[in-house]
Design an enzyme around this catalytic site. Structure first.
Site, PDB file in Angstrom:
ATOM      1  N   TYR A  56      88.159  40.988 197.465  1.00 30.46           N
ATOM      2  CA  TYR A  56      87.465  40.246 198.322  1.00 30.46           C
ATOM      3  C   TYR A  56      86.466  41.168 198.977  1.00 30.46           C
ATOM      4  O   TYR A  56      86.679  41.889 199.808  1.00 30.46           O
ATOM      5  CB  TYR A  56      88.284  39.503 199.420  1.00 30.46           C
ATOM      6  CG  TYR A  56      89.193  38.573 198.938  1.00 30.46           C
ATOM      7  CD1 TYR A  56      89.163  37.906 197.991  1.00 30.46           C
ATOM      8  CD2 TYR A  56      90.437  38.370 199.754  1.00 30.46           C
ATOM      9  CE1 TYR A  56      89.883  36.821 197.352  1.00 30.46           C
ATOM     10  CE2 TYR A  56      91.343  37.253 199.396  1.00 30.46           C
ATOM     11  CZ  TYR A  56      91.218  36.382 198.194  1.00 30.46           C
ATOM     12  OH  TYR A  56      92.035  35.517 197.784  1.00 30.46           O
ATOM     13  N   LEU A 206      93.042  23.293 202.758  1.00 31.72           N
ATOM     14  CA  LEU A 206      92.000  22.069 203.102  1.00 31.72           C
ATOM     15  C   LEU A 206      91.156  21.973 202.125  1.00 31.72           C
ATOM     16  O   LEU A 206      89.867  21.603 202.444  1.00 31.72           O
ATOM     17  CB  LEU A 206      91.327  22.852 204.409  1.00 31.72           C
ATOM     18  CG  LEU A 206      92.578  22.846 205.545  1.00 31.72           C
ATOM     19  CD1 LEU A 206      91.579  23.568 206.744  1.00 31.72           C
ATOM     20  CD2 LEU A 206      92.735  21.658 206.134  1.00 31.72           C
ATOM     21  N   ARG A 208      89.483  24.287 200.569  1.00 30.49           N
ATOM     22  CA  ARG A 208      88.087  24.998 201.145  1.00 30.49           C
ATOM     23  C   ARG A 208      87.301  24.371 201.956  1.00 30.49           C
ATOM     24  O   ARG A 208      85.999  24.566 201.902  1.00 30.49           O
ATOM     25  CB  ARG A 208      87.345  25.621 199.691  1.00 30.49           C
ATOM     26  CG  ARG A 208      88.357  26.001 198.520  1.00 30.49           C
ATOM     27  CD  ARG A 208      87.777  26.703 197.690  1.00 30.49           C
ATOM     28  NE  ARG A 208      88.983  27.074 196.612  1.00 30.49           N
ATOM     29  CZ  ARG A 208      89.284  28.220 196.407  1.00 30.49           C
ATOM     30  NH1 ARG A 208      88.724  29.191 196.936  1.00 30.49           N
ATOM     31  NH2 ARG A 208      89.907  28.582 195.396  1.00 30.49           N
ATOM     32  N   GLY A 209      87.652  23.588 202.807  1.00 28.86           N
ATOM     33  CA  GLY A 209      87.171  22.844 203.859  1.00 28.86           C
ATOM     34  C   GLY A 209      86.743  21.637 203.671  1.00 28.86           C
ATOM     35  O   GLY A 209      86.441  20.651 204.382  1.00 28.86           O
ATOM     36  N   SER A 212      88.662  19.182 205.547  1.00 22.91           N
ATOM     37  CA  SER A 212      89.096  19.722 206.729  1.00 22.91           C
ATOM     38  C   SER A 212      88.617  18.462 207.853  1.00 22.91           C
ATOM     39  O   SER A 212      88.836  18.606 209.047  1.00 22.91           O
ATOM     40  CB  SER A 212      88.432  20.938 206.996  1.00 22.91           C
ATOM     41  OG  SER A 212      87.052  20.630 207.263  1.00 22.91           O
TER      42      SER A 212
HETATM   43  N1  LIG Z   1      95.716  33.341 195.272  1.00 17.15           N
HETATM   44  C1  LIG Z   1      94.616  32.800 194.892  1.00 17.15           C
HETATM   45  O1  LIG Z   1      94.208  32.650 193.861  1.00 17.15           O
HETATM   46  C2  LIG Z   1      93.689  32.504 196.207  1.00 17.15           C
HETATM   47  C3  LIG Z   1      92.460  31.716 195.986  1.00 17.15           C
HETATM   48  C4  LIG Z   1      91.789  31.634 197.004  1.00 17.15           C
HETATM   49  C5  LIG Z   1      92.134  31.720 198.290  1.00 17.15           C
HETATM   50  N2  LIG Z   1      93.352  32.448 198.396  1.00 17.15           N
HETATM   51  C6  LIG Z   1      93.859  32.987 199.808  1.00 17.15           C
HETATM   52  O2  LIG Z   1      94.179  31.803 200.597  1.00 17.15           O
HETATM   53  C7  LIG Z   1      93.310  31.946 201.885  1.00 17.15           C
HETATM   54  C8  LIG Z   1      93.019  30.254 202.342  1.00 17.15           C
HETATM   55  O3  LIG Z   1      92.346  29.741 201.107  1.00 17.15           O
HETATM   56  P1  LIG Z   1      91.063  28.881 201.192  1.00 17.15           P
HETATM   57  O4  LIG Z   1      90.187  29.558 201.821  1.00 17.15           O
HETATM   58  O5  LIG Z   1      90.727  27.984 200.010  1.00 17.15           O
HETATM   59  O6  LIG Z   1      91.458  28.061 202.605  1.00 17.15           O
HETATM   60  P2  LIG Z   1      91.431  26.693 203.109  1.00 17.15           P
HETATM   61  O7  LIG Z   1      92.133  26.832 204.267  1.00 17.15           O
HETATM   62  O8  LIG Z   1      91.653  25.284 202.477  1.00 17.15           O
HETATM   63  O9  LIG Z   1      89.428  26.312 203.465  1.00 17.15           O
HETATM   64  C9  LIG Z   1      89.171  27.343 204.432  1.00 17.15           C
HETATM   65  C10 LIG Z   1      87.801  27.019 204.893  1.00 17.15           C
HETATM   66  O10 LIG Z   1      88.064  25.633 205.451  1.00 17.15           O
HETATM   67  C11 LIG Z   1      87.043  25.453 206.370  1.00 17.15           C
HETATM   68  N3  LIG Z   1      87.827  24.917 207.744  1.00 17.15           N
HETATM   69  C12 LIG Z   1      87.475  23.661 208.411  1.00 17.15           C
HETATM   70  N4  LIG Z   1      88.333  23.681 209.355  1.00 17.15           N
HETATM   71  C13 LIG Z   1      89.380  24.494 209.319  1.00 17.15           C
HETATM   72  C14 LIG Z   1      90.269  24.960 210.016  1.00 17.15           C
HETATM   73  N5  LIG Z   1      90.579  24.326 211.143  1.00 17.15           N
HETATM   74  N6  LIG Z   1      90.938  25.965 209.865  1.00 17.15           N
HETATM   75  C15 LIG Z   1      90.923  26.657 208.709  1.00 17.15           C
HETATM   76  N7  LIG Z   1      89.471  26.495 207.885  1.00 17.15           N
HETATM   77  C16 LIG Z   1      88.600  25.382 208.329  1.00 17.15           C
HETATM   78  C17 LIG Z   1      86.504  26.748 206.619  1.00 17.15           C
HETATM   79  O11 LIG Z   1      85.103  26.630 206.161  1.00 17.15           O
HETATM   80  P3  LIG Z   1      83.988  26.929 207.095  1.00 17.15           P
HETATM   81  O12 LIG Z   1      84.203  28.253 207.922  1.00 17.15           O
HETATM   82  O13 LIG Z   1      82.697  27.080 206.429  1.00 17.15           O
HETATM   83  O14 LIG Z   1      83.639  25.774 208.006  1.00 17.15           O
HETATM   84  C18 LIG Z   1      87.295  27.645 205.797  1.00 17.15           C
HETATM   85  O15 LIG Z   1      86.367  28.870 205.526  1.00 17.15           O
HETATM   86  C19 LIG Z   1      92.230  32.591 201.411  1.00 17.15           C
HETATM   87  O16 LIG Z   1      91.570  33.183 202.558  1.00 17.15           O
HETATM   88  C20 LIG Z   1      92.897  33.828 200.524  1.00 17.15           C
HETATM   89  O17 LIG Z   1      93.411  34.708 201.514  1.00 17.15           O
HETATM   90  C21 LIG Z   1      94.087  32.785 197.319  1.00 17.15           C
END
Ligand SMILES: NC(=O)c1ccc[n+]([C@@H]2O[C@H](COP(=O)([O-])OP(=O)(O)OC[C@H]3O[C@@H](n4cnc5c(N)ncnc54)[C@H](OP(=O)(O)O)[C@@H]3O)[C@@H](O)[C@H]2O)c1
Length: 331
Positions: A56, A206, A208-209, A212
């Site tokens: 990352y 979420l 990826r938002g 959300s």
């Molecule tokens: N193992 C794997 O293959 C893999 C793949 C992807 C991710 N991950 C891990 O999982 C974590 C979470 O995944 P994800 O990034 O896909 O997460 P997510 O929680 O589905 O989406 C995060 C995005 O949602 C938006 N959002 C809007 N409201 C929110 C709220 N109340 N709380 C949090 N986010 C909000 C934000 O975008 P804005 O900031 O643009 O508004 C944020 O960047 C990553 O950080 C990473 O550590 C693992």
């Protein structure tokens, strides 16, 4: 914050974890001071599970977490690190390396960047198709014996690989996408992890938002933002997906909570073996996400939510097709 034991052998983690990926460019630019304040806010609220990957921001994310943890008790954080993703200087992806010699190399750099002398959960980000999972997990098990790693996890692998890995060493969790609109694990993977006593740390809760409640059609994703090429955010799909969000909003408003809180609460309520990792990169988003802990879903709520967003209702895959083809969890 309530804690749950991951797998049969631990560690004990908060009921919600913080995913730090978005703090290092995967969703466009982010603010360093706000990112660190978000990590501090999470730890202060009792969130001990911090997830990262060495790829990352090519080490940026680990150094950021290392900075945030300075002056704090090491035991206060459960650090989950994914390794193996191969990058190039412009941020491209060049496959995965799960060779035992690479495991030790990746780990050595990670310990330096984080400024710690052990990693709580170490996991290959993807299956390396050229290396038997037994060899990769065996190398991590050697690092457990040597004291540099406490627990072994997996990421985005399917049922057969999970079984093979668990036959080599105890696996505490599988990190995999799971949300109202990504329910693929329910068929084969979740029954397998449950049979073997392995927890799920769910990401993309979420989507990826997308679900959300904050994403709007026309919001542009900058270069390098995963959402610029994620099928679900593309014209032709986004319209249908946002209709689902509006249906969720009606349910959320009736309960005086937010859409994001409903989406997180739904995943969290699926079992004590499922821990959502939320990708908040700002304190306000973190606060909203943690508010999901107070949302109680009745059987009627579950029914309404799953009627509003039926299984397979999303338009577009969770990753672009060429990426899905290489994912063991999709086989
Ligand atoms: N193992 C794997 O293959 C893999 C793949 C992807 C991710 N991950 C891990 O999982 C974590 C979470 O995944 P994800 O990034 O896909 O997460 P997510 O929680 O589905 O989406 C995060 C995005 O949602 C938006 N959002 C809007 N409201 C929110 C709220 N109340 N709380 C949090 N986010 C909000 C934000 O975008 P804005 O900031 O643009 O508004 C944020 O960047 C990553 O950080 C990473 O550590 C693992």
């Amino acid at each position: 914050m309530q804690t749950y034991r991951l797998g049969r052998t631990g560690p004990d983690v908060s009921a919600v974890g913080l995913g730090c990926m978005g703090m290092s460019g995967m969703y466009g630019p982010s603010d360093r001071a706000e990112s660190i304040a978000t990590i501090h806010g999470a730890l202060d609220a009792g969130v001990n599970l911090l997830d990262t990957g060495d790829f990352y921001g090519m080490g940026h994310n680990e150094m950021l977490i290392g900075e945030a943890l300075k002056g704090r008790k090491r035991e206060g954080a459960v650090i989950s690190v994914k390794f193996g993703g191969l990058r190039d200087p412009v941020g491209g992806w060049n496959g995965f390396d799960g060779r035992p010699v690479a495991v030790k190399n990746f780990l050595s750099y990670t310990l330096q960047r984080l400024g710690v002398d052990y990693i709580d959960i170490y996991r290959p980000a993807r299956l390396d198709p050229n290396v038997p999972i037994e060899d990769t997990v065996g190398a991590i098990a050697d690092m457990v014996k040597a004291g540099y790693v406490r627990h072994i996890g997996l990421s985005e692998v399917g049922a057969d690989t999970i079984r093979r890995a668990a036959a080599v060493a105890p696996i505490v969790d599988l990190q995999i996408e799971y949300s109202l609109i990504s329910r693929g694990i329910e068929e084969k993977i979740l029954p397998t992890t449950r049979e073997l006593g392995i927890s799920i740390t769910a990401y993309g809760v979420l989507s990826r938002g997308l679900i959300s409640g904050h994403w709007q059609k026309g919001r542009s994703a900058t270069a390098g933002d995963f959402r610029a090429y994620s099928p679900r955010f593309q014209e032709g799909n986004i319209e249908q997906n946002l209709v689902l969000v509006e249906k969720l909003r009606e349910i959320a408003e009736a309960k005086s909570v937010s859409v994001a809180q409903i989406a997180i609460a739904w995943v969290a309520a699926k079992g004590k073996d499922i821990v959502p990792i939320i990708g908040a990169r700002r304190r306000d988003r973190l606060t909203e996400a943690l508010g999901s802990r107070a949302v109680n879903l009745s059987p009627e709520d579950f029914e309404a939510i799953e009627r509003a967003v039926p299984k397979d209702a999303a338009a577009g895959g969770r990753y672009p097709e060429h990426m899905l083809q290489h994912m063991d969890s999709e086989k």
